[in-house]
Design a protein around this motif. Structure first.
Motif, PDB file in Angstrom:
ATOM      1  N   VAL A  72      48.863  76.719   0.418  1.00  0.00           N
ATOM      2  CA  VAL A  72      49.156  76.771  -1.014  1.00  0.00           C
ATOM      3  C   VAL A  72      50.365  75.877  -1.249  1.00  0.00           C
ATOM      4  O   VAL A  72      51.453  76.143  -0.735  1.00  0.00           O
ATOM      5  CB  VAL A  72      49.416  78.224  -1.469  1.00  0.00           C
ATOM      6  N   SER A  73      50.161  74.804  -2.027  1.00  0.00           N
ATOM      7  CA  SER A  73      51.195  73.780  -2.187  1.00  0.00           C
ATOM      8  C   SER A  73      51.667  73.657  -3.627  1.00  0.00           C
ATOM      9  O   SER A  73      50.885  73.779  -4.564  1.00  0.00           O
ATOM     10  CB  SER A  73      50.650  72.415  -1.762  1.00  0.00           C
ATOM     11  N   HIS A  74      52.952  73.388  -3.739  1.00  0.00           N
ATOM     12  CA  HIS A  74      53.594  73.113  -5.025  1.00  0.00           C
ATOM     13  C   HIS A  74      54.677  72.075  -4.753  1.00  0.00           C
ATOM     14  O   HIS A  74      55.355  72.147  -3.720  1.00  0.00           O
ATOM     15  CB  HIS A  74      54.204  74.395  -5.601  1.00  0.00           C
ATOM     16  N   PRO A  75      54.877  71.114  -5.659  1.00  0.00           N
ATOM     17  CA  PRO A  75      55.857  70.049  -5.408  1.00  0.00           C
ATOM     18  C   PRO A  75      57.276  70.546  -5.115  1.00  0.00           C
ATOM     19  O   PRO A  75      57.990  69.931  -4.330  1.00  0.00           O
ATOM     20  CB  PRO A  75      55.834  69.214  -6.690  1.00  0.00           C
ATOM     21  N   GLU A  76      57.700  71.640  -5.722  1.00  0.00           N
ATOM     22  CA  GLU A  76      59.058  72.133  -5.507  1.00  0.00           C
ATOM     23  C   GLU A  76      59.179  73.105  -4.345  1.00  0.00           C
ATOM     24  O   GLU A  76      60.197  73.136  -3.667  1.00  0.00           O
ATOM     25  CB  GLU A  76      59.576  72.800  -6.788  1.00  0.00           C
ATOM     26  N   ILE A  77      58.165  73.910  -4.107  1.00  0.00           N
ATOM     27  CA  ILE A  77      58.209  74.932  -3.053  1.00  0.00           C
ATOM     28  C   ILE A  77      57.798  74.373  -1.706  1.00  0.00           C
ATOM     29  O   ILE A  77      58.251  74.806  -0.666  1.00  0.00           O
ATOM     30  CB  ILE A  77      57.294  76.129  -3.411  1.00  0.00           C
ATOM     31  N   GLY A  78      56.888  73.404  -1.733  1.00  0.00           N
ATOM     32  CA  GLY A  78      56.314  72.899  -0.493  1.00  0.00           C
ATOM     33  C   GLY A  78      54.990  73.601  -0.245  1.00  0.00           C
ATOM     34  O   GLY A  78      54.307  74.006  -1.180  1.00  0.00           O
ATOM     35  N   THR A  79      54.635  73.781   1.019  1.00  0.00           N
ATOM     36  CA  THR A  79      53.353  74.379   1.383  1.00  0.00           C
ATOM     37  C   THR A  79      53.570  75.676   2.149  1.00  0.00           C
ATOM     38  O   THR A  79      54.364  75.728   3.085  1.00  0.00           O
ATOM     39  CB  THR A  79      52.528  73.397   2.243  1.00  0.00           C
ATOM     40  N   LEU A  80      52.858  76.710   1.712  1.00  0.00           N
ATOM     41  CA  LEU A  80      52.904  78.021   2.352  1.00  0.00           C
ATOM     42  C   LEU A  80      51.491  78.406   2.778  1.00  0.00           C
ATOM     43  O   LEU A  80      50.526  78.137   2.060  1.00  0.00           O
ATOM     44  CB  LEU A  80      53.428  79.079   1.368  1.00  0.00           C
ATOM     45  N   GLU A  81      51.356  79.030   3.911  1.00  0.00           N
ATOM     46  CA  GLU A  81      50.061  79.535   4.365  1.00  0.00           C
ATOM     47  C   GLU A  81      49.914  80.962   3.835  1.00  0.00           C
ATOM     48  O   GLU A  81      50.682  81.860   4.219  1.00  0.00           O
ATOM     49  CB  GLU A  81      49.990  79.533   5.894  1.00  0.00           C
ATOM     50  N   LEU A  82      48.936  81.181   2.939  1.00  0.00           N
ATOM     51  CA  LEU A  82      48.731  82.494   2.331  1.00  0.00           C
ATOM     52  C   LEU A  82      47.274  82.918   2.450  1.00  0.00           C
ATOM     53  O   LEU A  82      46.369  82.098   2.275  1.00  0.00           O
ATOM     54  CB  LEU A  82      49.103  82.469   0.840  1.00  0.00           C
TER      55      LEU A  82
END
Length: 102
Positions: A72-82
């Protein structure tokens, strides 16, 4: 990183677009709700552990992803595995997906 994040860390991203990806598919979804649980993760109150929370995403009506782990990616948060689970369509036809972090 994920273990230190709480629901409040995501609240400012409500109504923003995230990309959910696996090796086989990728689609964009809007974060439509952040819901904090009334208890901390793992019942460890008072240990500085973030509270359990869920993230609700709405994807285009044609999206038909099953439950699985997504990047799950967002430009500010980066990528998280969810681990994300389909939750059915909204009234407007968009597909709803939920990730619970507890």
């Amino acid at each position: 990183m994920l273990e230190s994040l709480g629901g409040r860390d995501f609240e400012r991203y409500v109504n923003q677009t995230f990309t959910l990806s696996t090796a086989e598919e990728s689609f964009e979804a809007e974060l439509i709700e952040v819901d904090e649980s009334p208890r901390p993760r793992g019942g460890r109150e008072g240990e500085g552990v973030p509270w359990a929370f869920s993230l609700t995403f709405a994807a285009p009506p044609a999206t038909e992803a099953g439950q699985q782990t997504f990047a799950v990616s967002h430009p500010e948060i980066g990528t998280l595995e969810l681990f994300v689970v389909p939750h059915g369509p909204q009234d407007d036809g968009r597909r709803v997906y939920i990730a619970v972090l507890n």
